[in-house]
Design a protein around this motif. Structure first.
Motif, PDB file in Angstrom:
ATOM      1  N   GLU A 197      -0.299  18.471  -6.683  1.00  0.00           N
ATOM      2  CA  GLU A 197      -0.871  18.827  -8.361  1.00  0.00           C
ATOM      3  C   GLU A 197      -0.189  17.839  -9.279  1.00  0.00           C
ATOM      4  N   ASN A 198      -0.727  17.644 -10.256  1.00  0.00           N
ATOM      5  CA  ASN A 198      -0.679  16.821 -11.766  1.00  0.00           C
ATOM      6  C   ASN A 198       1.118  15.994 -11.230  1.00  0.00           C
ATOM      7  N   ASN A 199       1.439  15.671 -10.049  1.00  0.00           N
ATOM      8  CA  ASN A 199       2.160  14.646 -10.362  1.00  0.00           C
ATOM      9  C   ASN A 199       2.587  13.305 -10.586  1.00  0.00           C
ATOM     10  N   ALA A 200       3.821  12.882 -11.795  1.00  0.00           N
ATOM     11  CA  ALA A 200       3.596  12.159 -12.052  1.00  0.00           C
ATOM     12  C   ALA A 200       5.363  11.153 -11.750  1.00  0.00           C
ATOM     13  N   ASN A 201       4.280   9.839 -10.599  1.00  0.00           N
ATOM     14  CA  ASN A 201       5.836   9.178  -9.887  1.00  0.00           C
ATOM     15  C   ASN A 201       5.529   8.065 -10.647  1.00  0.00           C
ATOM     16  N   PHE A 202       7.230   7.358 -11.523  1.00  0.00           N
ATOM     17  CA  PHE A 202       7.238   6.777 -12.162  1.00  0.00           C
ATOM     18  C   PHE A 202       8.290   5.566 -10.716  1.00  0.00           C
ATOM     19  N   LEU A 203       8.235   5.020 -10.617  1.00  0.00           N
ATOM     20  CA  LEU A 203       8.580   4.066  -9.125  1.00  0.00           C
ATOM     21  C   LEU A 203       9.219   2.696  -9.287  1.00  0.00           C
ATOM     22  N   ARG A 204       9.864   1.966  -9.548  1.00  0.00           N
ATOM     23  CA  ARG A 204      11.257   0.671  -9.981  1.00  0.00           C
ATOM     24  C   ARG A 204      11.454   0.685  -8.387  1.00  0.00           C
ATOM     25  N   HIS A 205      10.745  -1.285  -8.188  1.00  0.00           N
ATOM     26  CA  HIS A 205      11.873  -2.130  -6.934  1.00  0.00           C
ATOM     27  C   HIS A 205      12.195  -2.793  -7.845  1.00  0.00           C
ATOM     28  N   GLU A 206      13.462  -3.901  -7.406  1.00  0.00           N
ATOM     29  CA  GLU A 206      13.822  -4.372  -7.737  1.00  0.00           C
ATOM     30  C   GLU A 206      14.113  -5.196  -6.466  1.00  0.00           C
ATOM     31  N   ILE A 207      13.458  -6.947  -6.552  1.00  0.00           N
ATOM     32  CA  ILE A 207      14.554  -7.296  -5.096  1.00  0.00           C
ATOM     33  C   ILE A 207      14.370  -8.268  -5.804  1.00  0.00           C
ATOM     34  N   VAL A 208      15.786  -9.184  -5.314  1.00  0.00           N
ATOM     35  CA  VAL A 208      16.485 -10.413  -5.216  1.00  0.00           C
ATOM     36  C   VAL A 208      16.822 -11.087  -3.346  1.00  0.00           C
ATOM     37  N   VAL A 209      15.786 -12.784  -3.527  1.00  0.00           N
ATOM     38  CA  VAL A 209      16.443 -12.723  -2.611  1.00  0.00           C
ATOM     39  C   VAL A 209      16.959 -13.735  -2.364  1.00  0.00           C
ATOM     40  N   GLU A 210      18.193 -14.036  -2.121  1.00  0.00           N
ATOM     41  CA  GLU A 210      18.890 -15.430  -2.221  1.00  0.00           C
ATOM     42  C   GLU A 210      18.669 -16.585  -1.164  1.00  0.00           C
ATOM     43  N   ALA A 211      19.411 -17.746  -1.468  1.00  0.00           N
ATOM     44  CA  ALA A 211      18.950 -18.629  -1.127  1.00  0.00           C
ATOM     45  C   ALA A 211      18.703 -18.768  -0.004  1.00  0.00           C
ATOM     46  N   ASN A 212      17.724 -18.916   1.014  1.00  0.00           N
ATOM     47  CA  ASN A 212      17.152 -19.590   2.368  1.00  0.00           C
ATOM     48  C   ASN A 212      17.419 -18.950   2.959  1.00  0.00           C
ATOM     49  N   PHE A 220       2.283  -3.050 -10.717  1.00  0.00           N
ATOM     50  CA  PHE A 220       2.551  -3.946 -10.980  1.00  0.00           C
ATOM     51  C   PHE A 220       3.720  -5.161 -10.352  1.00  0.00           C
ATOM     52  N   GLU A 221       3.343  -6.706 -10.313  1.00  0.00           N
ATOM     53  CA  GLU A 221       3.874  -6.856  -9.481  1.00  0.00           C
ATOM     54  C   GLU A 221       4.593  -8.423 -10.512  1.00  0.00           C
ATOM     55  N   GLN A 222       5.599  -8.447 -10.492  1.00  0.00           N
ATOM     56  CA  GLN A 222       6.281  -9.849 -11.616  1.00  0.00           C
ATOM     57  C   GLN A 222       6.846 -10.397 -10.143  1.00  0.00           C
ATOM     58  N   ILE A 223       6.639 -11.676  -9.869  1.00  0.00           N
ATOM     59  CA  ILE A 223       7.266 -12.707  -8.775  1.00  0.00           C
ATOM     60  C   ILE A 223       7.438 -13.847  -9.924  1.00  0.00           C
ATOM     61  N   ASN A 224       8.932 -13.913  -9.373  1.00  0.00           N
ATOM     62  CA  ASN A 224       9.938 -15.260  -9.708  1.00  0.00           C
ATOM     63  C   ASN A 224      10.166 -16.312  -8.808  1.00  0.00           C
ATOM     64  N   GLN A 225       9.490 -17.092  -8.718  1.00  0.00           N
ATOM     65  CA  GLN A 225      10.031 -18.240  -7.264  1.00  0.00           C
ATOM     66  C   GLN A 225      10.597 -19.734  -8.150  1.00  0.00           C
ATOM     67  N   VAL A 259       3.794   2.222 -10.162  1.00  0.00           N
ATOM     68  CA  VAL A 259       4.669   0.845  -9.582  1.00  0.00           C
ATOM     69  C   VAL A 259       5.337   0.052 -10.130  1.00  0.00           C
ATOM     70  N   MET A 260       6.785  -0.373 -10.846  1.00  0.00           N
ATOM     71  CA  MET A 260       6.508  -1.722 -10.949  1.00  0.00           C
ATOM     72  C   MET A 260       7.738  -2.497  -9.493  1.00  0.00           C
ATOM     73  N   THR A 261       7.468  -3.984  -9.387  1.00  0.00           N
ATOM     74  CA  THR A 261       7.963  -4.487  -8.631  1.00  0.00           C
ATOM     75  C   THR A 261       8.760  -5.690  -9.100  1.00  0.00           C
ATOM     76  N   ARG A 262       9.525  -6.270  -9.183  1.00  0.00           N
ATOM     77  CA  ARG A 262      10.092  -7.309  -9.616  1.00  0.00           C
ATOM     78  C   ARG A 262      10.458  -7.487  -8.430  1.00  0.00           C
ATOM     79  N   ILE A 263      10.194  -9.591  -8.142  1.00  0.00           N
ATOM     80  CA  ILE A 263      10.838  -9.549  -6.921  1.00  0.00           C
ATOM     81  C   ILE A 263      11.227 -11.414  -7.535  1.00  0.00           C
TER      82      ILE A 263
END
Length: 176
Positions: A14-29, A79-84, A50-54
Motif C-alpha cells: 500500500e501507498n507506494n511511490a516509485n520513481f523510475l528513470r531509464h537513460e538509453i543511449v544506442v550508438e551508431a548502427n 514519459f518517453e523522450q526519443i531523440n533520433q 517512469v521517465m525514459t529517454r532514448i
C-alpha cells in the motif's frame, strides 16, 4: 544485443511511490529491442512515475514494447523522450491492459534526415479505469517518416483518451 532486454517493474503493498528513470543511449548502427513491463498486485496502491529517454544515434534500429498490466489502485505516469539522429528507426508499441489511472506521454524529435518513427498503442480499460495517451512528433529534418495508430476498447464506465500532435518544421521538407 542478440536478444530483447526485459525491464520488469512490479508494485505491491500500500501507498507506494516509485520513481523510475531509464537513460538509453544506442550508438551508431546498433540495434536493440527493449520490453518494459509494469505489473501490480490487486491490492497495491500508490503511484509509478517512469521517465525514459532514448538517444538513437545515426543508423540505429530501436524497438520498445511497453506493457502496462497493473492491478489494484496504482496511478501510472510514463514519459518517453526519443531523440533520433540521421537514418535511425524507432518503433514504440504501448499496450495498456489494465490500470486504475494511466497517462502515457511520448515525445519524438526527428533531428536528422531519413528518420523513421512508428508509434502504436492499444488500451483496454474496464470498470472506472482511465487511460490517457498523448503523442508529439517533431519533424525537424527533411525526408523523415512517422506513423501512429492507437486503438482502444473501453469496457463499463471506463474512459480513454488519445491526443496526437505532429509538427513539421520549415527545414523538414519531403516529410511523410
Amino acid at each position: 544485443l542478440d536478444r530483447p532486454l526485459l525491464v520488469h517493474h512490479h508494485t505491491n503493498g500500500e501507498n507506494n511511490a516509485n520513481f523510475l528513470r531509464h537513460e538509453i543511449v544506442v550508438e551508431a548502427n546498433a540495434q536493440v529491442q527493449l520490453i518494459h513491463w509494469c505489473t501490480a498486485d490487486d491490492m497495491a496502491t500508490g503511484m509509478v512515475n517512469v521517465m525514459t529517454r532514448i538517444d538513437a544515434a545515426e543508423g540505429t534500429i530501436v524497438a520498445l514494447d511497453k506493457v502496462q498490466d497493473e492491478g489494484g489502485a496504482v496511478h501510472h505516469v510514463a514519459f518517453e523522450q526519443i531523440n533520433q539522429a540521421k537514418s535511425s528507426q524507432v518503433r514504440i508499441h504501448t499496450g495498456t491492459i489494465q490500470g486504475k489511472w494511466v497517462r502515457n506521454d511520448l515525445n519524438f524529435r526527428l533531428e536528422g534526415e531519413g528518420c523513421d518513427s512508428v508509434l502504436n498503442g492499444f488500451f483496454l480499460p474496464k470498470d472506472k479505469e482511465f487511460v490517457d495517451n498523448h503523442t508529439t512528433v517533431d519533424h525537424r529534418s527533411a525526408h523523415c517518416i512517422s506513423s501512429e495508430q492507437y486503438q482502444g476498447i473501453l469496457y463499463g464506465s471506463s474512459t480513454g483518451v488519445f491526443n496526437g500532435k505532429v509538427f513539421v518544421r520549415p527545414d523538414a521538407q519531403q516529410t511523410n
